[in-house]
Design a protein around this motif. Structure first.
Motif, PDB file in Angstrom:
ATOM      1  N   ARG A 110      12.099  -0.332  -9.613  1.00 57.31           N
ATOM      2  CA  ARG A 110      12.005  -1.658  -8.991  1.00 57.31           C
ATOM      3  C   ARG A 110      13.364  -2.263  -8.681  1.00 57.31           C
ATOM      4  O   ARG A 110      13.507  -3.040  -7.740  1.00 57.31           O
ATOM      5  CB  ARG A 110      11.232  -2.607  -9.899  1.00 57.31           C
ATOM      6  CG  ARG A 110       9.786  -2.282 -10.120  1.00 57.31           C
ATOM      7  CD  ARG A 110       8.933  -2.450  -8.863  1.00 57.31           C
ATOM      8  NE  ARG A 110       9.109  -1.355  -7.928  1.00 57.31           N
ATOM      9  CZ  ARG A 110       8.777  -1.363  -6.639  1.00 57.31           C
ATOM     10  NH1 ARG A 110       8.297  -2.450  -6.112  1.00 57.31           N
ATOM     11  NH2 ARG A 110       8.942  -0.314  -5.880  1.00 57.31           N
ATOM     12  N   LEU A 158       6.609   2.002  -3.913  1.00 55.84           N
ATOM     13  CA  LEU A 158       6.659   2.457  -5.300  1.00 55.84           C
ATOM     14  C   LEU A 158       7.081   3.926  -5.409  1.00 55.84           C
ATOM     15  O   LEU A 158       7.785   4.314  -6.341  1.00 55.84           O
ATOM     16  CB  LEU A 158       5.282   2.281  -5.947  1.00 55.84           C
ATOM     17  CG  LEU A 158       4.768   0.849  -6.052  1.00 55.84           C
ATOM     18  CD1 LEU A 158       3.291   0.848  -6.436  1.00 55.84           C
ATOM     19  CD2 LEU A 158       5.580   0.068  -7.072  1.00 55.84           C
ATOM     20  N   THR A 189       3.906  -6.064  -9.605  1.00 53.32           N
ATOM     21  CA  THR A 189       4.980  -6.994  -9.240  1.00 53.32           C
ATOM     22  C   THR A 189       5.012  -7.289  -7.745  1.00 53.32           C
ATOM     23  O   THR A 189       5.950  -7.921  -7.261  1.00 53.32           O
ATOM     24  CB  THR A 189       6.344  -6.422  -9.675  1.00 53.32           C
ATOM     25  OG1 THR A 189       6.577  -5.177  -8.997  1.00 53.32           O
ATOM     26  CG2 THR A 189       6.388  -6.203 -11.174  1.00 53.32           C
TER      27      THR A 189
END
Length: 283
Positions: free
Chosen positions: A140, A147, A175
């Motif tokens: 991240r 991802l 997130t």
């Protein structure tokens, strides 16, 4: 044919036609993963009911369950000694709320963030080097929204025509819940932008879009308190003998975990029914 039942549980008979694999080696089906549910459906034949929506579960005085379904032919009721719920936690929570509020409350606590799977194809001339391997995951902190990406046509044969590279990327997650609010074109744009920074040569052309699948509620999260919730569920189910949960919020989301869990639940159901039969004979 059905696998033979051994004293210690269900035995799995290996098909000699299936190629042997090494530990950790990836495998799939020639026609994709859909081959597995299609094969199961073929074995079940007319025992498999399609478009039957479970709307309610009732407990009877006979320690059985009445499952009420909405079907294309109207409402149908099925009485069963055991019920195995393979639904997501939020669906199971709704069904079990009238029977066991404590279990329902724990199930409602599981979160399912949105995830999109985007399958894109690029000419090999636009790929920055030869892709050999499984794919790439992206931390991240790298400032990249995607991802990770599976190098699909590098993993398995016949996943792309000659001169092309197929890439399956995943975007969203816990997130990045905003992904669930974007349309397919916007999601493709985000993934292509990220791939241009990682795997593609400068000036790479727009990809061929093979698939964009968006799950508003995707993979359940094993957040803080996960094992406490499982314990609350286990304790609550003691008041509902014959009721079993078998879904990916219990213990592992991978296909192998789901298969293993399915065999374990089948053995539990078998033992429960055998015990019930023994008890009825002794009365």
């Amino acid at each position: 044919p059905q696998p033979p039942l051994g004293k210690g549980g269900l035995k799995i008979v290996a098909d000699p036609n299936v190629p042997a694999t090494k530990p950790g080696e990836l495998g799939s089906f020639k026609g994709g993963l859909k081959a597995l549910p299609l094969a199961i459906a073929a074995q079940l034949a007319d025992r498999l009911k399609l478009n039957w929506h479970l709307t309610r579960l009732d407990r009877t005085d006979r320690e059985t369950y009445i499952a009420v379904f909405s079907t294309p032919d109207g409402q149908q009721e099925v009485e069963a000694r055991t019920v195995v719920l393979t639904t997501p936690a939020y669906i199971a929570a709704e069904l079990l709320q009238p029977l066991q509020p404590s279990v329902s409350s724990a199930l409602q606590a599981f979160t399912y963030p949105a995830v999109a799977c985007v399958v894109l194809a690029y000419p090999l001339s636009d790929v920055n080097g030869k892709l050999v391997g499984f794919g790439n995951l992206i931390p991240r902190g790298q400032g990249i929204r995607t991802l990770g990406t599976i190098w699909t046509s590098s993993l398995f044969p016949n996943r792309a025509p000659a001169g092309w590279q197929t890439l399956s990327s995943y975007i969203g997650g816990a997130t990045d819940s905003e992904i669930g609010n974007l349309d397919a074109e916007q999601i493709v744009g985000e993934v292509h932008r990220d791939l241009s920074r990682i795997l593609l040569k400068p000036g790479a052309a727009q990809p061929k879009v093979l698939a964009v699948n968006v799950w508003k509620r995707a993979i359940p999260q094993y957040n803080l308190g996960h094992f406490d919730r499982l314990e609350q569920i286990e304790n609550g189910l003691k008041s509902l003998p014959g009721m079993y949960l078998c879904s990916n919020y219990v213990g592992g989301v991978a296909l192998g975990d789901c298969v293993r869990r399915g065999f374990e639940r089948a053995q539990s159901v078998r033992e429960y029914l055998q015990n019930q039969q023994s008890d009825s004979r002794s009365i």
